[in-house]
Scaffold this active site. Structure first.
Site, mmCIF file in Angstrom:
data_model
loop_
_atom_site.group_PDB
_atom_site.id
_atom_site.type_symbol
_atom_site.label_atom_id
_atom_site.label_comp_id
_atom_site.label_asym_id
_atom_site.label_seq_id
_atom_site.Cartn_x
_atom_site.Cartn_y
_atom_site.Cartn_z
ATOM 1 N N GLU A 200 0.836 -1.220 0.000
ATOM 2 C CA GLU A 200 0.000 0.000 0.000
ATOM 3 C C GLU A 200 0.866 1.263 0.000
ATOM 4 O OE1 GLU A 200 -3.317 -0.277 2.792
ATOM 5 O OE2 GLU A 200 -4.146 -1.931 1.624
ATOM 6 N N GLU A 323 -4.897 -8.706 -0.830
ATOM 7 C CA GLU A 323 -5.724 -8.462 0.360
ATOM 8 C C GLU A 323 -7.179 -8.359 -0.077
ATOM 9 O OE1 GLU A 323 -4.567 -5.446 3.197
ATOM 10 O OE2 GLU A 323 -2.441 -5.909 2.903
#
Ligand code: AHR
Length: 519
Positions: A200, A323
């Site tokens: 991220e 994810e």
């Protein structure tokens, strides 16, 4: 009163409507399975998992320590090892998540009593004593027979720290890092294939722009090697947040194809990000909203894949959804930073539909990781003291493991709608595959919270006629397993189907997952 002429026209009208919507005469959705030899193989890595140093996932989850009264192997609970072996997990991503970009791997090697501590700044501000480190994780993967996926630090690291990590785990001997590994009790390299280059990076990994990260990525990836000159490393760039298509566009445009094997994507399912609600007490409006975000995965995969097709028409770079899963409020009385939540039939619906989407897009989607394995978010396992339970999500993952490395059987159908508050979602989700032994598996999900749905599978192309089935269902969509009643929801034999010549007819109860095996 309607007369004969009128009733004939009504029957005719219903019949025509049935044909147009892909329904059979008994109002079942007709699914045609195509035996397409050029269809992709469903990578088993789509069924991957994710374990972060977050809440009770590693500590007081997987890892209870060598001195625990709970039976363990090198500190990892034996009941968890047995359950994950049974699940046949193909890979495990570690140590984060957001934690990854704060993690300095050298703090987690060597004698445990000498390892420095740190504060887990993202997840509850707790002290991390580094007692579960790289050796512990990679040895666990060996015990589980699963492939490690190391998500390594870019956000607060250096190229040197990163490349020394790759050298530490992968160099066969006679290098400074291989010598250090040897001193720490491990002579043989681990040969880790999957490496995440940060996590991220648009957020907790460093709040970077895609242009900036693409350059950083190029720099880190250049110095990564498996030390054999055959370079079997699979480097995964930190990917987009949900529908950030610009992120994928820039990465695919700016990173040369010889430096990248995968680009990631993260997307969670929830009622509303700002107001997630309870994991077990929810109404139909909240259920519908959650399923809407879960089914959005289809659009995300399609649109990110379209961009990838543009820059990589040869399909060399994989889409890695590392994810995904449901995200609700934490259970009452638990640390808000620990993300501990229960897991109901709603989660079984998220798992069943999402895995069907990944299977059906297995040409581009080569890996995915459910967040997270134990005690965090949509976990497959929950623990409390020495107790452990398997969630409905665990059972779906296990029912679906028949698709691992099997050839996709593409399906076309137009199914019924699940309607709520004037909005509609597709009620049915299906995927199918043929394994190496010629067994055909069809996984079907009916997300409708009230209505059963009929399906008729057209088998003409497959030449199979004998079926067995397994179902996961329950009385209420909020139902879940508890530590007092851990077997409340378990898969059962399913027999509610009729096999005819070239077809099988199935009635799928509301919010149920069914896997059929045909031969
Ligand atoms: O899975 C929990 C967190 O969600 C991860 O640490 C992060 O990558 C994502 O935002």
């Amino acid at each position: 009163m309607i007369n004969l002429k009128q009733s004939i026209s009504i029957v005719l009208f219903v019949f025509i409507l049935g044909i147009q919507s892909g329904n059979s005469q008994n109002n079942a959705t007709v699914l045609t399975l195509k035996n397409d030899k050029s269809a992709p193989v469903i990578s088993k890595h789509i069924y991957g998992h994710f374990a972060e140093h977050l809440g009770r996932c590693i500590y007081d989850g997987f890892y209870v320590g060598e001195n625990s009264v709970i039976p363990n192997t090198n500190g990892v609970r034996n009941d968890i090892i047995a359950a994950l072996k049974e699940l046949k997990i193909p890979n495990l991503r570690w140590p984060g998540g957001c934690f990854a970009d704060t993690y300095h791997w050298k703090d987690g090697i060597g004698p445990k009593e000498d390892r420095p501590s740190m504060v887990n700044r993202w997840w509850g501000g707790v002290v991390e004593d580094n007692s579960f480190g790289t050796h512990d994780f990679l040895e666990l993967c060996e015990v589980l027979g699963t492939e490690p996926y190391l998500a390594a630090n870019v956000g607060s690291s250096t190229v040197q720290e990163f490349t020394e990590y790759v050298e530490y785990v992968g160099h066969k001997g006679g290098s400074p890092m291989a010598d250090l590994r040897n001193e720490n009790g491990r002579e043989k390299p681990w040969n880790v294939t999957y490496w995440g280059v940060g996590n991220e990076m648009w957020g907790c990994g460093g709040n970077m722009t895609p242009e900036y990260y693409a350059n950083i990525y190029r720099q880190y990836a250049t110095f990564m090697t498996d030390w054999t000159n055959s370079d079997k490393l699979f480097r995964i760039a930190s990917g987009a947040n949900v529908a950030d298509y610009h992120w994928t566009e820039v990465l695919m445009r700016d990173i040369p194809k010889n430096l990248i094997e995968g680009v990631a994507l993260h997307s969670y399912s929830f009622v509303k990000w700002e107001k997630k609600g309870s994991s077990t007490k929810f109404n139909e409006e909240q259920y519908f909203a959650t399923m809407k975000t879960a089914l959005r995965m289809e659009e995300l995969v399609n649109k990110h894949s379209d961009i990838m097709d543009k820059y990589d028409p040869e399909n060399k770079v994989a889409l890695i959804v590392d994810e995904w899963g449901g995200w609700y409020d934490v259970e009452e009385g638990t640390n808000p930073g620990f993300l501990y939540q229960q897991n109901t039939m709603r989660d079984a619906m998220i798992a069943g539909t999402t895995l069907n989407i990944f299977n059906n897009h297995s040409k581009r989607v080569k890996m995915a990781n459910l967040a997270q394995t134990v005690n965090v978010l949509q976990a497959v396992i929950l623990t409390e003291g020495d107790k452990m339970l398997l969630t409905p999500t665990y059972h779906v993952m296990k029912m679906y493991n028949v698709h691992h490395d099997a050839q996709l059987l593409p399906i076309s159908f137009e199914g019924p709608a699940y309607t709520y508050g004037g909005e509609t979602l597709p009620a049915l989700s299906v995927s199918a595959s043929k394994d190496k032994n010629g067994l055909v598996h069809v996984s079907l999900v009916n997300i409708d919270s009230k209505k059963e749905n009929k399906v008729e599978i057209d088998l003409k192309e497959l030449g199979i006629g004998k079926f067995t089935g397994t179902i996961l269902t329950s009385a209420k969509v909020e139902d879940h397993n508890t530590f007092n009643n851990p077997k409340n929801i378990v898969p059962k034999e399913f027999k509610n189907f009729k096999v005819k010549k070239n077809t099988v007819e199935i009635t799928i109860p509301p919010f149920s997952v069914i896997v059929l095996e045909g031969k």
